[in-house]
Design a protein around this motif. Structure first.
Motif, mmCIF file in Angstrom:
data_model
loop_
_atom_site.group_PDB
_atom_site.id
_atom_site.type_symbol
_atom_site.label_atom_id
_atom_site.label_comp_id
_atom_site.label_asym_id
_atom_site.label_seq_id
_atom_site.Cartn_x
_atom_site.Cartn_y
_atom_site.Cartn_z
ATOM 1 N N ASP A 199 0.826 -1.216 0.000
ATOM 2 C CA ASP A 199 0.000 0.000 0.000
ATOM 3 C C ASP A 199 0.858 1.262 0.000
ATOM 4 N N HIS A 231 0.792 3.697 -2.163
ATOM 5 C CA HIS A 231 -0.074 4.862 -2.450
ATOM 6 C C HIS A 231 0.716 6.092 -2.874
ATOM 7 N N ASP A 281 -1.490 -1.553 -4.441
ATOM 8 C CA ASP A 281 -1.729 -0.131 -4.196
ATOM 9 C C ASP A 281 -0.367 0.578 -4.232
HETATM 10 FE FE LIG Z 1 -4.356 0.610 0.132
#
Ligand SMILES: [Fe+2]
Length: 287
Positions: free
Chosen positions: A13, A15, A56
């Motif tokens: 993740d 991001h 992600d």
């Molecule tokens: Fe996420």
């Protein structure tokens, strides 16, 4: 001297967003957090054998965001193989542009496998464009079964953004994990295979489950941690990030979580009803 066990980093993740992009759904400086994790890896006395980034990778999937991930990785100069997976925030088209050496056909899921130091790492793309939860597309389970039949003598490590669904009674929470159907297909596919672990992300919390005897490890990741103790009343995203160090011993997999400095202050509160309404609207549209 005994041989050093295989060691890897699990980050998830990420991001990452592209520099200069206004992003009101980004709750921390994720580019800095990726740099921080890479600096910690550089500080390790025993260099790991590879890095897993379990989806992600970007916040919105633009090509520039993937190029930013690649350049931050390159700048760190670690010279380690990085095994990437895609998550629900990723966009296959953007990934294909930003990581064209790895992936060129965005009409297909990004499933791939590699052998590193006697470990067979298999990555499944559990993301489905415009969905939050994880599913397989046609052909992915057959692809997985074919890979599992290869390198039969080697232990397997599976990487997928969405972890299998552990609580099968939580039907309305399917967006948190692989769908119930995909979870069952996965269970059948890996039956009798030496799978040492499954690395996942998506729910932004450090979590370990033993699923039909297989350790499922989820990391908080690089964006914002889920406020576990406030659930289910409030869905807060906290100032909390980190990564993990995995070590494969002959007796099994060990995963050690490394937290970055954090306050655990609330950065954002998600509207749970909006998420549930979105899922319901998707379901209705599909019917
Ligand atoms: Fe996420």
């Amino acid at each position: 001297m005994t041989e050093r066990p295989l060691t890897f980093i699990h980050m998830t993740d990420l991001h990452v967003n592209a520099p200069g992009v206004e992003d009101d759904m980004l709750f921390s400086e994720t580019r800095d957090t990726l740099r921080r994790t890479l600096a910690e890896i550089a500080r390790m006395e025993q260099k790991p054998d590879f890095i897993v980034a379990s989806g992600d990778l970007t916040n919105h999937g633009e090509p520039e965001a993937y190029r930013t991930v690649a350049s931050i990785m390159d700048e760190a100069g670690l010279d380690l193989p990085v095994v990437y997976a895609l998550g629900n925030h990723d966009r296959r088209e953007g990934f294909a542009e930003g990581f064209s050496a790895l992936y060129s056909d965005p009409t297909k899921p990004y499933d791939h496998d590699t052998v590193i130091g006697g470990l067979h790492v298999i990555v499944l793309d559990s993301s489905v464009p415009d969905e939050i939860g994880g599913f397989w597309e046609a052909g992915q389970v057959d692809w997985l079964k074919a890979r599992l039949a290869e390198h039969a003598d080697l232990p397997k490590l599976l990487v997928m953004h969405h972890a299998p669904m552990i609580d099968l009674t939580a039907g309305e929470m399917e967006w948190e994990s692989l769908s119930r159907v995909a979870t069952e297909e996965l269970r059948q596919a890996i039956e009798g295979v030496n799978v040492v672990g499954i690395l996942s992300g998506h729910v932004h919390m450090d979590r370990v489950a033993l699923w039909h005897g297989v350790p499922v490890v989820i990391g908080t990741g690089h964006h914002a941690g889920t406020d576990v103790v406030a659930l289910p009343g409030a869905f807060n995203m906290l100032d909390a990030t980190g990564f993990a160090v995995g070590t494969l011993y002959p007796s099994g997999l060990q995963v050690t979580f490394v937290a970055h400095p954090q306050t655990r202050e609330v950065r954002h509160t998600l509207d749970m009803q909006r998420i549930l309404d979105f899922i319901e609207a998707r379901k209705t549209a599909a019917e």
